[in-house]
Design an enzyme around this catalytic site. Structure first.
Site, PDB file in Angstrom:
ATOM      1  N   ALA A 233     -23.463 -12.929  27.866  1.00 56.20           N
ATOM      2  CA  ALA A 233     -24.844 -13.351  28.085  1.00 56.20           C
ATOM      3  C   ALA A 233     -25.695 -13.241  26.823  1.00 56.20           C
ATOM      4  CB  ALA A 233     -25.467 -12.540  29.217  1.00 56.20           C
TER       5      ALA A 233
ATOM      6  N   GLU B 161     -24.959 -13.900  23.881  1.00 50.58           N
ATOM      7  CA  GLU B 161     -24.707 -15.024  22.983  1.00 50.58           C
ATOM      8  C   GLU B 161     -25.354 -16.319  23.473  1.00 50.58           C
ATOM      9  OE1 GLU B 161     -22.677 -11.795  22.064  1.00 50.58           O
ATOM     10  OE2 GLU B 161     -22.034 -12.796  23.902  1.00 50.58           O
TER      11      GLU B 161
ATOM     12  N   HIS C 120     -28.012  -0.374  29.253  1.00 51.37           N
ATOM     13  CA  HIS C 120     -27.528  -1.627  28.665  1.00 51.37           C
ATOM     14  C   HIS C 120     -27.886  -2.823  29.546  1.00 51.37           C
ATOM     15  CE1 HIS C 120     -25.079  -4.089  26.047  1.00 51.37           C
ATOM     16  NE2 HIS C 120     -24.398  -4.542  27.086  1.00 51.37           N
TER      17      HIS C 120
END
Length: 160
Positions: free
Chosen positions: A59, A61, A89
């Site tokens: 995701a 990228e 995260h």
């Protein structure tokens, strides 16, 4: 396909004829993202759009690939699946991806359909990925939203 909380926007067959649509999907959580990807492509093709497709790793990228596609396509669809884990995260990724996709669309003026699922569990993702017995089809919804917005922008530009 209308869902609880989702606008009932439908595209007529051929309404996107001549339009170019990029579908870019993350590969992470492939059992989910493969369905989102396929359903986005199907929705765009049913509307008559010419579709190009790519896959990125995850995701995070998506925003840079979507920003590049926004320079060349009439509409762009981004699909991914981020599932809550035990650390911060999840929140960081979700915020960064949402901001990046929104910025790509705003900076370029190209509609970006956000088909990135941000869910607590794998089961929630399955329910939104458009498979058998799924409650929603977010891949299709994201493509329809992006294409519909591109059509609205064309009308606005023509003053219709």
């Amino acid at each position: 396909m209308a869902h609880n909380g989702v606008a009932d926007v439908q595209l007529k067959a051929g309404s996107a004829y001549g339009m170019t649509v990029a579908v870019i999907s993350a590969s992470w959580n492939a059992d989910i993202t493969d369905q989102l990807h396929e359903h986005s492509i199907a929705a765009a093709k049913e509307a008559g759009a010419q579709v190009s497709e790519w896959r990125v790793a995850g995701a995070l990228e998506l925003p840079v690939a979507v920003a590049a596609a926004c320079k060349r396509f009439d509409a762009v669809v981004a699909n991914g699946c981020v599932i809550q884990g035990e650390t911060e995260h999840f929140r960081v990724v979700c915020d960064a991806v949402t901001y990046g996709l929104t910025r790509a669309g705003m900076d370029s003026g190209t509609p970006v359909g956000n088909g990135v699922l941000t869910v607590d569990t794998h089961e929630q993702a399955v329910d939104r990925a458009g498979g058998v017995d799924a409650k929603e089809d977010k891949g299709r919804d994201a493509a329809v939203a992006a294409i519909h917005t591109a059509l609205v922008l064309r009308q606005i530009e023509r003053g219709v």
